[in-house]
Design a protein around this motif. Structure first.
Motif, PDB file in Angstrom:
ATOM      1  N   ARG A 390      -1.468  17.929   9.406  1.00 38.27           N
ATOM      2  CA  ARG A 390      -0.613  18.198  10.389  1.00 38.27           C
ATOM      3  C   ARG A 390      -1.093  19.146  11.619  1.00 38.27           C
ATOM      4  NH1 ARG A 390       2.751  18.513   6.220  1.00 38.27           N
ATOM      5  NH2 ARG A 390       5.419  17.230   6.024  1.00 38.27           N
ATOM      6  N   HIS A 403       4.317  16.138  17.190  1.00 33.64           N
ATOM      7  CA  HIS A 403       4.149  16.651  15.727  1.00 33.64           C
ATOM      8  C   HIS A 403       3.037  15.448  15.008  1.00 33.64           C
ATOM      9  CE1 HIS A 403       6.168  17.948  11.482  1.00 33.64           C
ATOM     10  NE2 HIS A 403       4.217  17.100  11.262  1.00 33.64           N
ATOM     11  N   LEU A 552       6.168  19.966  16.715  1.00 36.73           N
ATOM     12  CA  LEU A 552       5.855  21.545  15.386  1.00 36.73           C
ATOM     13  C   LEU A 552       5.599  22.159  16.311  1.00 36.73           C
ATOM     14  CD1 LEU A 552       4.277  21.237  13.122  1.00 36.73           C
ATOM     15  CD2 LEU A 552       2.410  20.188  13.905  1.00 36.73           C
ATOM     16  N   ASP A 561       8.576  22.602  11.967  1.00 37.74           N
ATOM     17  CA  ASP A 561       8.839  21.701  11.748  1.00 37.74           C
ATOM     18  C   ASP A 561       9.970  21.404  12.806  1.00 37.74           C
ATOM     19  OD1 ASP A 561      10.179  19.315  12.000  1.00 37.74           O
ATOM     20  OD2 ASP A 561       9.272  17.949  10.212  1.00 37.74           O
ATOM     21  N   ARG A 564      13.043  19.304  11.650  1.00 41.11           N
ATOM     22  CA  ARG A 564      13.247  19.292  10.029  1.00 41.11           C
ATOM     23  C   ARG A 564      14.392  21.291  10.368  1.00 41.11           C
ATOM     24  NH1 ARG A 564       9.180  17.785   6.837  1.00 41.11           N
ATOM     25  NH2 ARG A 564      10.259  18.763   5.136  1.00 41.11           N
ATOM     26  N   VAL A 568       7.090  23.754   6.771  1.00 43.60           N
ATOM     27  CA  VAL A 568       5.970  22.098   6.467  1.00 43.60           C
ATOM     28  C   VAL A 568       4.593  23.245   5.888  1.00 43.60           C
ATOM     29  CG1 VAL A 568       7.896  20.986   7.523  1.00 43.60           C
ATOM     30  CG2 VAL A 568       5.239  21.377   8.628  1.00 43.60           C
TER      31      VAL A 568
END
Length: 572
Positions: A390, A403, A552, A561, A564, A568
């Motif tokens: 990421r 992201h 992100l 994240d 979400r 992560v």
């Protein structure tokens, strides 16, 4: 800000029985209630406007050929982001026609705890600028950040009880608010019947309905017209933002041109001092708005009466009987240059220069706040585990990020920076309790090809955020910031290329604004030499650590994240 009772003298002047203290004569007077320009003298008594008409006596101020407006009011800003003491900031702003700001000192709350907020409120006394405060509601901004200490409900209640405090500051943990999390609803309950500020980037539809149903009344995070329009249609005040690295004003001005100025106000949120000194404050926003086709009268509404209405500021934001005698004499309605500024009926700035005043220095306990654990040679090593990772993708002139999932560059089993692909290493080092906790990742778009940059200005927890092409330079930047008590540091090949000490909480300095801008100019020149072409590289870097702005981000706990709303792994 409480509305003082009218004095007998004010009423006598309003009736015409006594001479005013001051009369501004000959100017075109802006009536914020009808969006028209009135002819007549403006009488002032006991720090209030007595009326507009014909008056004899009193000190006379010649306003011929000028336009008189109420003083400008910034609807939302963070004083700490300007890197200046509040006294020095007042000198800069009143010279530009700003006589009041509404701020959220959650940066100080993150770095110093509730005591820092109380100190800040005390420091605002006696300034030629009204500083209205919202009690920080999100310290930490999310569970993924590590401030000096979280603000408890008792802490927030204590701040809300202060005289200068007018409501509950931006509810940044919007996913928890929308979900009805008990902790967030308990904070909102503290401000029941009062004002609650919002922070809802990209939130629309039913989630927006739920967010605003809590009583939250405003938002400054809209970056697109469609989002801003949804928020306004639901009754929220939309604060049009023009910050150093979030220049959203031009994109949102159609909201005013096409739908009128109602439920809109100007705010600057986070501005660097070079922006303030060179381009201005709300005067700059008025210039941009008018140049983009907004009527001058509407621009002035967004800079005066509307911020006052949004925040319930009594008798402020207009030239009318009994209103606070805060006003600015403008040269014209295109440059919005302030020829003369009055605060509570007294001249506080003339021709772009603030009148002298005294402000107290910061106490010793707000300094020397940077505490880090010793760094090891491998503190910034990122082991290569998977084929894809990421990556934080910068979006130019925005605090939003992408992201990304990319194939990393590696060497000797470790992920490394790659200048040819514009991939830099990024780290957040916990600096309040010397825990040794470090979050690591990659960022694309910063533009560095050599060296490293680090700062203790890292929203919102204000740990140390560093970006660089070598681990050694990143480590030296972090160690230097601990040595100087915070600020900005740049290293290349082990050599210090430049620094700006910010010893007050690691966020601010008591140096004059011009000296700070000179230092920033040098630092930005160094960053450009190292490859970055970002307009506001240090502000951009500071927001990469903010875990409540999509998509992100990174904290000392790792990659976040935001969509979400979870931590992560680096490997995708």
């Amino acid at each position: 800000m409480h509305d003082a009772l009218p004095t007998a003298r004010l009423l006598a002047v309003a009736r015409g029985d006594e001479a005013p203290d001051t009369v501004i004569e000959g100017a075109q007077v802006f009536c914020a209630f009808t969006r028209e320009w009135l002819e007549g003298d403006v009488a002032i008594a006991d720090g209030r406007f007595a009326g507009v008409g014909a008056y004899e006596g009193g000190e006379r101020i010649d306003g011929s050929g000028h336009f008189l407006s109420a003083g400008f009011i910034d609807a939302h800003m963070h004083v700490e982001s300007c890197k200046l003491s509040v006294g020095e900031l007042a000198r800069v702003l009143v010279a530009r026609g700003t006589t009041a700001i509404v701020c959220d000192p959650h940066e100080l709350a993150n770095a110093l705890g509730p005591e820092g907020v109380h100190w800040f409120i005390d420091a605002c006394e006696g300034l030629p600028l009204d500083v209205l405060v919202y009690a920080p509601s999100a310290v930490p901004a999310s569970p993924f950040e590590s401030p000096r200490a979280p603000l408890s409900l008792q802490d927030i209640a204590g701040i809300l009880a202060r005289d200068r405090v007018i409501g509950l500051a931006e509810m940044m943990n919007y996913p928890a608010v929308i979900a009805g999390a008990p902790d967030e609803l308990a904070k909102i309950a503290l401000a029941a019947g009062g004002r609650i500020d919002g922070h809802a980037p990209g939130v629309v539809g039913r989630e927006l309905d739920a967010y605003l149903a809590t009583g939250i009344a405003s938002d400054h995070e809209a970056t697109e017209l469609s989002e801003a329009l949804q928020k306004r249609r639901r009754g929220a005040w939309v604060l049009l933002r023009e910050a150093s690295n979030a220049r959203n004003l031009r994109d949102l001005l159609p909201l005013v041109r096409e739908y009128g100025p109602e439920r809109c106000a100007f705010c600057t949120d986070d501005r660097e001092p070079d922006f303030l000194l060179r381009e201005g404050h709300l005067d700059q926003m008025c210039r941009v708005a008018v140049a983009s086709g907004v009527a001058p009268e509407d621009a002035l509404l967004l800079a005066t009466l509307h911020p006052a209405l949004c925040h319930g500021m009594p008798r402020a934001g207009a030239i009318a009987p009994g209103y606070r005698a805060d006003c600015v004499l403008l040269d014209d309605l295109s440059s919005f240059r302030a020829a003369l500024v009055l605060k509570d009926g007294r001249v506080v700035a003339r021709d772009g220069v603030a009148a002298p005043f005294h402000s107290e220095p910061a106490p010793a306990w707000v300094r020397d706040t940077v505490r880090i654990a010793p760094l090891a040679p491998d503190s910034f090593r990122l082991a290569q585990r998977g084929e894809r990772v990421r990556v934080i993708g910068l979006i130019r002139d925005q605090i939003l990020t992408e992201h990304l999932v990319l194939r990393p560059s590696a060497q000797d089993g470790a992920v490394v920076a790659d200048p040819e692909r514009d991939l830099a290493k990024i780290a957040v080092v916990e600096r309040h309790h010397a825990s040794g906790r470090i979050g690591l990742g990659l960022v694309r778009g910063f533009g560095l090809r050599r060296g490293a940059v680090a700062t203790t200005v890292a929203h919102d927890a204000h740990n140390i955020v560093a970006v660089g092409m070598t681990d050694a330079d990143m480590a030296r930047c972090v160690e230097r910031l601990a040595e100087i008590g915070g600020g900005i540091a740049i290293y290349e090949d082990g050599e210090l290329r430049g620094e700006l000490p910010l010893p007050v909480a690691g966020l601010m300095t008591e140096q004059p604004a011009a000296a700070v801008v000179e230092s920033l100019d040098h630092l930005q020149a160094v960053v450009r030499e190292l490859g970055s072409t970002l307009a506001a590289p240090f502000m951009t870097l500071s927001f990469l650590a903010l875990s409540v702005i999509p998509a992100l981000k990174i904290s000392d706990q790792g990659l976040v994240d935001v969509e979400r709303f979870s931590l992560v792994p680096f490997d995708a």
